[in-house]
Write an enzyme that holds these catalytic residues in place. Sequence first.
Site, PDB file in Angstrom:
ATOM      1  N   GLU A  67       0.847  -1.197   0.000  1.00  0.00           N
ATOM      2  CA  GLU A  67       0.000   0.000   0.000  1.00  0.00           C
ATOM      3  C   GLU A  67       0.881   1.246   0.000  1.00  0.00           C
ATOM      4  O   GLU A  67       1.910   1.305   0.664  1.00  0.00           O
ATOM      5  CB  GLU A  67      -0.916  -0.002   1.233  1.00  0.00           C
ATOM      6  CG  GLU A  67      -1.871   1.180   1.264  1.00  0.00           C
ATOM      7  CD  GLU A  67      -2.753   1.213   2.515  1.00  0.00           C
ATOM      8  OE1 GLU A  67      -3.809   1.865   2.462  1.00  0.00           O
ATOM      9  OE2 GLU A  67      -2.382   0.589   3.532  1.00  0.00           O
ATOM     10  N   LYS A 136     -10.135   1.332  -2.512  1.00  0.00           N
ATOM     11  CA  LYS A 136     -10.359   0.888  -1.136  1.00  0.00           C
ATOM     12  C   LYS A 136     -11.771   1.228  -0.693  1.00  0.00           C
ATOM     13  O   LYS A 136     -12.232   2.362  -0.824  1.00  0.00           O
ATOM     14  CB  LYS A 136      -9.332   1.550  -0.220  1.00  0.00           C
ATOM     15  CG  LYS A 136      -9.394   1.119   1.241  1.00  0.00           C
ATOM     16  CD  LYS A 136      -8.250   1.769   2.012  1.00  0.00           C
ATOM     17  CE  LYS A 136      -8.248   1.368   3.480  1.00  0.00           C
ATOM     18  NZ  LYS A 136      -7.106   1.966   4.202  1.00  0.00           N
ATOM     19  N   CYS A 176      -5.778  -2.860   2.698  1.00  0.00           N
ATOM     20  CA  CYS A 176      -5.577  -2.601   4.129  1.00  0.00           C
ATOM     21  C   CYS A 176      -6.826  -2.871   4.968  1.00  0.00           C
ATOM     22  O   CYS A 176      -7.159  -4.013   5.240  1.00  0.00           O
ATOM     23  CB  CYS A 176      -5.057  -1.180   4.314  1.00  0.00           C
ATOM     24  SG  CYS A 176      -4.207  -0.922   5.907  1.00  0.00           S
TER      25      CYS A 176
END
Length: 297
Positions: A67, A136, A176
Amino acid sequence: MSASTSELRLIVIQMQISYHKGTNLTLAADLIKQAVSSPDAMVADIVNGQRTSRSDLFSNTLIVLPEFFNSPYDFGKIAENAEHIPGPTTDAIGKIADLFGIYVIAGSIPEVDGKLIYNTCVVFDPNGKIVAKHRKMHMFDADLPGGRYCESDVFASGSSFTTFQAGEWKVGLGVCHDVRFPEMATAYALQGCHMIVYPSAFEMVTGKAHWKLALQARALDNQIYVVGAAPARHDASAYPVWGHSALIGPWADVIAEADEKESILRQVLDLDAVRNARQQIPLAKQRRTDCYRNINQ
């Protein structure tokens, strides 16, 4: 010798991120070259940019970057470092993917789209073409002993599940904080994914407590390979990360794990491990959707 069509050569690159985008892109390219280096005579030609044919050496190879691999996780720098896609970062990684004839999951970068900024993961095929883009979905808003984080102040949320095909392998993508949501992983498994990849940058508190546990839980729930690709730790950074990139098998076993330092994980994976886990305990057939289909009501 050609790799089995059910095999995937996985390489996870845990790199240290600096405040200079050009330095980060150069490091990513150098580590990819290092990761695929071999005594094979063809490698010298590839590294010198003279590839004339593809080699079985790189057949069905998937590189995963962390990331925010091109810029620091610093809320004050996000807008400055945000790019359009395609843009300079994706152009650079696409050329590397084409040069070596490999799949690349380019971690994530801050993507600007109109007035919004997304935390976006881009995937390249062995011809350097973009084949998937995942924004995301879940924002990391948390009040922890080490500090308060509010990603929703900076980023817009994606709203789509994202998969791509690498040979026989169907791969799902998350970034994440997405790893904490079992519904998302189960949706990927039900779509036929054999692996979920989460480029991530867990901070120190949640990293120590939850990182590996979350990866193993998603693998266990769905009898699937799970990959967590993190940056290397920089103790002087304003946001020290946990590191510890890891590969989890469909039996929830830890196949490979890094420490906090810059490193490269390599592993040849086989679809039979997924098939065997699902045959031994057929969770998909045992799900009681009649009982919990209305879980959100």
